[in-house]
Design a protein around this motif. Structure first.
Motif: not given
Length: 610
Positions: A390-401
């Protein structure tokens, strides 16, 4: 092994070069021991605590622990094989003596909190007179202390920290310091032990027998740890020394890995590029995880993953993003930078800084470094947990944005933000590695969005990171400045290592940034970084260059470049951050970045040579 005459070494300049040091530690802090037998850097009780000995930063006011043969002597310094126990041998006209320096590792909690540093002196042959001087200077030399001496024990007390020195030879007070002069004949020994003491940890004499037992236990610890290494290649001694060094840079209570255990050792003598590296850089620590996993040390990787899980949360989003580029070894985020004007700096290289203002910078590449290390840990060591995913997903979503914005970049320039290619590259890595994890394990993710963003970043790099005029990928978008960081393009699997555009880039880097196999990061004249002066070649880039040559199939060039780099290590196989124009080591020492890159280059070159 180094062989140097050190008569009068503290007269004249008063400083030993950075490379004339060895390192000991207890996985909480370290001490630098000069080839003259002097400890001139030690912070207690932890890496980032104020110094007790800092003569490497100010020969007069920094404090030191001198222990050497009296009179003229030649010395050799070496590690007890496969350990972090350091031996400094003195050759005099009447005999041979040696000092064994080590910090016991492990044991009961009370012993761990003692942070004991043992200096065991032995006469190997003939008769050797020795002298010792213990002159602590607390809080970077800014805090006064008192001396209380009882028999063979001396307690140096200051506000917040007290150290007890016990000795098997007589001690004499010298103001607020202590001295000792003694003579040993063949087979005789003396022991000095320096402990942190408090209400719960009382001074305790370290008898010769106890010192011998702790020496044996410390040797056994390091050999047992190193026995887990899977590396059996051509450069085993150098690779294992690098692994032992990286282990010394880990902070056992939290799993943190510091970039280097020193502060303000200059990137150029007399220059202002003097920084505090005693913190956890997300980038450096993540790369360390890769290097240690390559060798089979999964326990350290797991400890760092625990550090990340405890202290890095995508929900704690600050103005610069959910990740800070560096953290304290306890996970703290306040690393306020300040100067210590009362210290003159190494060879007069001011300013001396503690704390690091770069902690507030935006460096987008750290997301790729961290997620790549998580990907490798998940693949080679142990599957990450659902919460960690879940933390990884949060980081990747932030990178995408947020990938499409200028930042300070990997080299932490203080000349303003740019659209650095390396930052874009590592954003691509962050997304691509997360996609791999999701696909391999069937983990939930917004894969359509991630793939679209990954491909957009790829196209952006190919369109605006390529300079047709230079025939190379360049430092920042729409520019024409070369940067050694682009060596990571094939290493991160962004581009095929034999792609014509990449081979053209490799040739351009070779022409402009490589000097007899040593690699500059960039040309500060062509790309101003907000700081005065120039710098030496950057050793991690030299090892990246070796790997790029390996992947391009240029194995003879790669082997020559690698083995040349090995000759620039110090007498113990240790590296600072840079190599100066006359071959000297520069910057904080030893540098995790350099040693992890050596491990990776050796591993990949060895595999390619077969």
């Amino acid at each position: 092994m180094a062989q140097v005459s050190h008569e009068g070494v503290r007269r004249g300049s008063g400083y030993l070069p950075v490379a004339d040091h060895g390192l000991i530690g207890d996985l909480r802090s370290v001490a630098l021991v000069g080839t003259n037998g002097t400890i001139d850097w030690y912070c207690a009780p932890s890496f980032d605590a104020p110094s007790v000995f800092a003569a490497i930063l100010d020969a007069e006011r920094g404090g030191c622990f001198e222990l050497a043969a009296s009179g003229a002597a030649r010395t050799k310094q070496f590690y007890f094989p496969d350990t972090n126990v350091l031996i400094t041998r003195f050759f005099t006209g009447d005999g041979v003596g040696e000092v064994q320096d080590f910090m016991p590792v492990g044991g009961a909690k009370a012993e761990t909190e003692r942070h004991r540093l043992i200096r065991r002196v032995i006469c190997v042959r003939g008769t050797v007179p020795f002298r010792a001087r213990v002159a602590p200077r607390f809080d970077y030399g800014a805090r006064r202390h008192t001396l209380h001496r009882t028999g063979d024990t001396a307690v140096f007390a200051s506000d917040g920290l007290s150290l007890a020195l016990t000795s098997t030879v007589p001690l004499e007070a010298d103001g607020q310091d202590v001295r000792s002069e003694f003579k040993l004949t063949e087979g005789e020994s003396a022991v000095f032990a320096l402990d942190e003491v408090s209400g719960e940890v009382a001074p305790r004499r370290c008898a010769s027998r106890e010192a011998e037992e702790q020496f044996a236990a410390t040797v056994a610890y390091w050999r047992r740890w190193l026995s887990s290494s899977r590396y059996r290649g051509r450069w085993r001694e150098m690779v294992h020394r690098s692994a032992l060094t990286l282990k010394l840079l880990t902070y056992a209570p939290t799993g943190a890995i510091v970039a280097a255990p020193t502060t303000s050792l200059p990137e150029r003598l007399g220059g202002e590029r003097n920084w505090d590296y005693r913190y956890v850089w997300v980038r450096d620590a993540a790369f360390c995880v890769y290097a240690l996993l390559r060798l089979g040390f999964s326990e350290e990787a797991e400890a760092f993953m625990d550090f990340v899980t405890r202290h890095i949360s995508p929900g704690d989003c600050k103005s610069a993003g959910p990740l800070q580029i560096m953290y304290g070894i306890d996970g703290r985020t306040d690393l306020t930078e300040r100067e210590l004007p009362h210290l003159e700096g190494h060879f007069g290289s001011a300013p001396v800084r503690v704390g690091n203002a770069a902690a507030d910078q935006l460096q987008l590449d750290i997301y790729g470094a961290l997620i790549d290390s998580i990907y490798l840990y998940d693949k080679w060591a142990k599957p990450i947990s659902s919460d960690q995913w879940d933390d990884v997903c949060g980081l990747v979503d932030w990178v995408c944005a947020h990938w499409d914005q200028p930042d300070e970049g990997i080299w932490e320039t203080r000349g303003g933000r740019r659209n650095f290619l390396y930052s874009r590259l590592m954003c691509w890595v962050a997304i691509e590695r997360a996609i791999r994890m999701a696909n391999r394990r069937g983990l939930p993710a917004d894969l359509n969005r991630w793939r679209e963003c990954r491909d957009t970043v790829y196209r952006r790099i190919m369109d605006r990171g390529w300079s047709a005029a230079r025939g190379a990928f360049v430092q920042y978008e729409d520019g024409d400045v070369l940067d050694a960081a682009v060596l990571m393009m094939p290493l991160s699997k962004f581009i095929a290592p034999t792609d014509p555009k990449w081979l053209s880039t490799l040739d351009a880097l070779t022409r402009d940034l490589v000097s007899d196999s040593l690699v500059y990061r960039y040309d500060p004249q062509a790309s101003p970084d907000g700081l005065r002066g120039d710098e030496g070649t950057f050793s991690i880039c030299s090892f990246w260059y070796v790997e790029a040559l390996v992947h391009a199939g240029r194995l003879d060039e790669a082997r020559l470049a690698f083995e040349k780099m090995l000759t620039y290590a110090n007498h113990l196989g240790l590296y600072a951050e840079e190599i100066g124009h006359t071959g000297e080591q520069q910057g904080n020492f030893p540098q995790a970045f350099t040693h992890l890159a050596l491990i990776s280059a050796a591993f990949n070159l060895d595999r390619a040579l077969g």
